[in-house]
Write an enzyme that holds these catalytic residues in place. Sequence first.
Site, PDB file in Angstrom:
ATOM      1  N   HIS A   1      -7.456  -4.903   9.817  1.00 38.95           N
ATOM      2  CA  HIS A   1      -7.068  -4.387   8.911  1.00 38.95           C
ATOM      3  C   HIS A   1      -5.650  -5.058   8.461  1.00 38.95           C
ATOM      4  O   HIS A   1      -5.024  -5.276   9.351  1.00 38.95           O
ATOM      5  CB  HIS A   1      -7.109  -2.602   8.277  1.00 38.95           C
ATOM      6  CG  HIS A   1      -5.755  -2.074   8.614  1.00 38.95           C
ATOM      7  ND1 HIS A   1      -5.825  -0.948   9.415  1.00 38.95           N
ATOM      8  CD2 HIS A   1      -4.190  -1.880   8.321  1.00 38.95           C
ATOM      9  CE1 HIS A   1      -5.121  -0.666   9.867  1.00 38.95           C
ATOM     10  NE2 HIS A   1      -3.554  -1.150   9.475  1.00 38.95           N
TER      11      HIS A   1
ATOM     12  N   ASP B   1       0.725  -1.483  -0.331  1.00 40.97           N
ATOM     13  CA  ASP B   1       0.504  -0.117  -0.033  1.00 40.97           C
ATOM     14  C   ASP B   1       0.695   0.797   0.290  1.00 40.97           C
ATOM     15  O   ASP B   1       1.893   0.439   0.575  1.00 40.97           O
ATOM     16  CB  ASP B   1      -1.079  -0.075   1.079  1.00 40.97           C
ATOM     17  CG  ASP B   1      -0.130  -0.833   2.453  1.00 40.97           C
ATOM     18  OD1 ASP B   1       1.096  -0.496   2.680  1.00 40.97           O
ATOM     19  OD2 ASP B   1      -0.886  -0.936   3.621  1.00 40.97           O
TER      20      ASP B   1
ATOM     21  N   ASP C   1      -7.474  -2.521  14.230  1.00 37.50           N
ATOM     22  CA  ASP C   1      -9.032  -2.474  13.705  1.00 37.50           C
ATOM     23  C   ASP C   1      -9.434  -4.096  12.768  1.00 37.50           C
ATOM     24  O   ASP C   1      -9.989  -4.077  12.663  1.00 37.50           O
ATOM     25  CB  ASP C   1      -9.629  -1.663  12.811  1.00 37.50           C
ATOM     26  CG  ASP C   1      -9.098  -0.867  11.695  1.00 37.50           C
ATOM     27  OD1 ASP C   1      -8.116  -1.640  11.197  1.00 37.50           O
ATOM     28  OD2 ASP C   1      -8.874  -0.164  11.180  1.00 37.50           O
TER      29      ASP C   1
ATOM     30  N   GLU D   1      -9.689  -1.806   5.182  1.00 40.54           N
ATOM     31  CA  GLU D   1     -10.255  -1.721   6.807  1.00 40.54           C
ATOM     32  C   GLU D   1     -11.638  -2.052   7.092  1.00 40.54           C
ATOM     33  O   GLU D   1     -12.366  -2.960   5.892  1.00 40.54           O
ATOM     34  CB  GLU D   1     -10.358   0.397   6.972  1.00 40.54           C
ATOM     35  CG  GLU D   1      -8.984   1.137   6.699  1.00 40.54           C
ATOM     36  CD  GLU D   1      -8.744   0.896   7.846  1.00 40.54           C
ATOM     37  OE1 GLU D   1      -8.505   0.018   8.205  1.00 40.54           O
ATOM     38  OE2 GLU D   1      -8.306   2.101   8.127  1.00 40.54           O
TER      39      GLU D   1
HETATM   40  C1  F6R Z   1       1.526  -1.866   5.825  1.00 39.68           C
HETATM   41  C2  F6R Z   1       0.505  -2.329   5.890  1.00 39.68           C
HETATM   42  C3  F6R Z   1      -0.619  -2.510   7.658  1.00 39.68           C
HETATM   43  C4  F6R Z   1       0.636  -2.263   8.727  1.00 39.68           C
HETATM   44  C5  F6R Z   1      -0.527  -2.047   9.779  1.00 39.68           C
HETATM   45  C6  F6R Z   1       0.255  -2.672  11.105  1.00 39.68           C
HETATM   46  O1  F6R Z   1       2.142  -2.027   4.905  1.00 39.68           O
HETATM   47  O2  F6R Z   1      -0.219  -2.868   4.621  1.00 39.68           O
HETATM   48  O3  F6R Z   1      -1.779  -3.497   7.039  1.00 39.68           O
HETATM   49  O4  F6R Z   1       1.053  -3.716   8.418  1.00 39.68           O
HETATM   50  O5  F6R Z   1      -1.238  -1.422   9.623  1.00 39.68           O
HETATM   51  O6  F6R Z   1       1.181  -1.360  10.994  1.00 39.68           O
HETATM   52  P1  F6R Z   1       2.272  -1.678  12.477  1.00 39.68           P
HETATM   53  O7  F6R Z   1       3.522  -2.728  11.676  1.00 39.68           O
HETATM   54  O8  F6R Z   1       3.252  -1.439  12.268  1.00 39.68           O
HETATM   55  O9  F6R Z   1       1.448  -1.483  13.571  1.00 39.68           O
END
Ligand code: F6R
Length: 259
Positions: free
Chosen positions: A137, A66, A135, A142
């Site tokens: 994702h 992303d 949450d 989301e």
């Molecule tokens: C990032 C992504 C997100 C993160 C998620 C967890 O490329 O796709 O899904 O993996 O927000 O973020 P962290 O690892 O910072 O807790």
Amino acid sequence: MEVVIRSSTVEVDRTVADIVENVVRSKPAVLGLATGSSPVGAYAELARRHREDGLSFAQCRAFLLDEYIGIPRTADQSYFSFIRSEFVDLVNLPDVAVFSPDGEAPDIEAEAHRYDRAIMESGGVDVQILGIGTDGHIGFNEPGSSLQSRTRVKTLTEQTRRDNARFFASEDEVPHHVLTQGLGTIGEARHLVLIATGESKAEAVAAAVEGPLSAFCPASAIQWHPHVSVILDETAASALTLADYYRYAYANKPSWQRP
Ligand code: F6R
């Protein structure tokens, strides 16, 4: 789905690095790379193996999950820059072989289609690293994301914007929109490896692994996939009902079983 509960984050990082190394040594691998905090230790461990054990990424290609919309690629907060400073620049993965959705593209919808096509034309992702949001994702899918979604624009929840504010000068600077691989896109990778550490992830992990398959918890889409590894530390595993069974199964894993 294999759930692996490790005693420390160092062990989590090593386990993830073992999976990636195994693929990288076996073929010119297509890697699916997550950004954010969760995979950073595994990337550091892979970089160490590159330096000390000659693990080579020269034949690999990589696709990011992303990108923020409205942040220049040159900014530190962009995932384009993040993956370079945390992984690509530390190994011999050619920069030109690292692809990400372009959040600055003038036609964002066309960019989303182009990115999905590029992943398919590469032959598909061999191993996809995933983090999980508090949450539920994965990527930036989301709650409410279609289980068959393709790469597209999503609006971040306020919870995700708060969680990610630590990478920005203030919460106000966290973009509202992102371009993200869809759940359908992610599900086409041959092996999904979801990493979670820390108590703040425990509820989301339990919903993803043991809850119903539901767009309400997008990470639950991993239950639909034929080859998934969920690598957790004890705190991230603390809300799992079947934690003891996962430990038992891993301790008694037959040597012939794939990693
Ligand atoms: C990032 C992504 C997100 C993160 C998620 C967890 O490329 O796709 O899904 O993996 O927000 O973020 P962290 O690892 O910072 O807790």
